[in-house]
Scaffold this motif. Structure first.
Motif, PDB file in Angstrom:
ATOM      1  N   ARG A 182       0.852  -1.193   0.000  1.00 59.35           N
ATOM      2  CA  ARG A 182       0.000   0.000   0.000  1.00 59.35           C
ATOM      3  C   ARG A 182       0.878   1.230   0.000  1.00 59.35           C
ATOM      4  O   ARG A 182       2.070   1.168   0.322  1.00 59.35           O
ATOM      5  N   ASP A 201      -0.855   1.958  -9.309  1.00 56.29           N
ATOM      6  CA  ASP A 201      -2.299   2.015  -9.512  1.00 56.29           C
ATOM      7  C   ASP A 201      -2.871   2.633  -8.233  1.00 56.29           C
ATOM      8  O   ASP A 201      -3.160   1.937  -7.263  1.00 56.29           O
ATOM      9  N   MET A 202      -2.974   3.950  -8.235  1.00 56.72           N
ATOM     10  CA  MET A 202      -3.336   4.671  -7.016  1.00 56.72           C
ATOM     11  C   MET A 202      -4.726   4.299  -6.506  1.00 56.72           C
ATOM     12  O   MET A 202      -4.944   4.276  -5.307  1.00 56.72           O
ATOM     13  N   ARG A 203      -5.638   3.979  -7.404  1.00 62.94           N
ATOM     14  CA  ARG A 203      -6.981   3.604  -6.973  1.00 62.94           C
ATOM     15  C   ARG A 203      -6.937   2.371  -6.081  1.00 62.94           C
ATOM     16  O   ARG A 203      -7.659   2.272  -5.098  1.00 62.94           O
ATOM     17  N   ARG A 204      -6.073   1.425  -6.397  1.00 65.16           N
ATOM     18  CA  ARG A 204      -5.996   0.179  -5.644  1.00 65.16           C
ATOM     19  C   ARG A 204      -4.919   0.194  -4.565  1.00 65.16           C
ATOM     20  O   ARG A 204      -5.042  -0.519  -3.556  1.00 65.16           O
ATOM     21  N   ASP A 223      -5.801   4.436   3.203  1.00 59.51           N
ATOM     22  CA  ASP A 223      -6.533   5.533   3.838  1.00 59.51           C
ATOM     23  C   ASP A 223      -6.076   5.829   5.261  1.00 59.51           C
ATOM     24  O   ASP A 223      -6.606   6.700   5.933  1.00 59.51           O
ATOM     25  N   SER A 260       1.117  11.878  -5.942  1.00 57.26           N
ATOM     26  CA  SER A 260      -0.301  11.577  -6.144  1.00 57.26           C
ATOM     27  C   SER A 260      -0.610  11.060  -7.544  1.00 57.26           C
ATOM     28  O   SER A 260      -1.640  10.418  -7.743  1.00 57.26           O
ATOM     29  N   ASP A 261       0.278  11.292  -8.520  1.00 56.20           N
ATOM     30  CA  ASP A 261       0.024  10.801  -9.877  1.00 56.20           C
ATOM     31  C   ASP A 261       0.485   9.362 -10.084  1.00 56.20           C
ATOM     32  O   ASP A 261       0.312   8.794 -11.150  1.00 56.20           O
ATOM     33  N   ARG A 289      -3.594   2.942  -2.843  1.00 56.64           N
ATOM     34  CA  ARG A 289      -3.641   4.016  -1.846  1.00 56.64           C
ATOM     35  C   ARG A 289      -4.258   3.525  -0.544  1.00 56.64           C
ATOM     36  O   ARG A 289      -5.324   2.928  -0.529  1.00 56.64           O
ATOM     37  N   ASP A 327      -1.420  13.000   1.523  1.00 55.27           N
ATOM     38  CA  ASP A 327      -2.190  12.141   2.438  1.00 55.27           C
ATOM     39  C   ASP A 327      -1.590  12.180   3.837  1.00 55.27           C
ATOM     40  O   ASP A 327      -2.309  12.244   4.830  1.00 55.27           O
ATOM     41  N   ARG A 351       0.213  -0.125 -12.655  1.00 51.07           N
ATOM     42  CA  ARG A 351      -0.385   0.000 -13.985  1.00 51.07           C
ATOM     43  C   ARG A 351       0.743  -0.076 -14.995  1.00 51.07           C
ATOM     44  O   ARG A 351       1.771   0.585 -14.828  1.00 51.07           O
TER      45      ARG A 351
END
Length: 122
Positions: A28, A104-107, A111, A66-67, A109, A34, A90
């Motif tokens: 992660r 692959d930031m969606r997966r 929280d 963040s990208d 990252r 963040d 990715r």
């Protein structure tokens, strides 16, 4: 208490940033922003500065842009860590410089709460 051997020599903010970096689970990532948001203090540049100056002993590859781009100058070392930890990536587009993948930031990252490395968010 911090797990960093030079904690007594660290500025307080740096120690807090590194403590959060240590909480990020394998596989992660958190962005510089963040971490600043999680701490409620500073911003992405301040976190980046801490990681540059003091982050060598921390899991620096888990603190990212963040990208999802890999850390310039450390791409291959970071990629080794990501592959070892099964961090979601990715594939690079054909036009991507060096054909390096991105995170692959969606997966990937984190929280700061779910599936965590322990510790409570304050």
């Amino acid at each position: 208490m911090s797990e960093h051997p030079t904690a007594d020599a660290l500025p307080e903010y740096a120690e807090r940033v590194l403590d959060v970096a240590d909480l990020i689970p394998p596989g992660r990532v958190m962005t510089y922003g963040d971490i600043a948001e999680w701490l409620g203090d500073g911003g992405p540049r301040q976190v980046g500065r801490v990681m540059t100056l003091y982050g060598g002993a921390a899991p620096w590859w888990r603190v990212v842009r963040s990208d999802g781009a890999l850390l310039p100058g450390h791409e291959l070392r970071a990629l080794d860590h990501y592959r070892e930890e099964s961090t979601p990536l990715r594939e690079a587009s054909r036009g991507a410089e060096g054909h390096l993948p991105r995170l692959d930031m969606r997966r990937a990252r984190w929280d700061g709460v779910t599936g965590g490395g322990g510790g409570a968010h304050t």
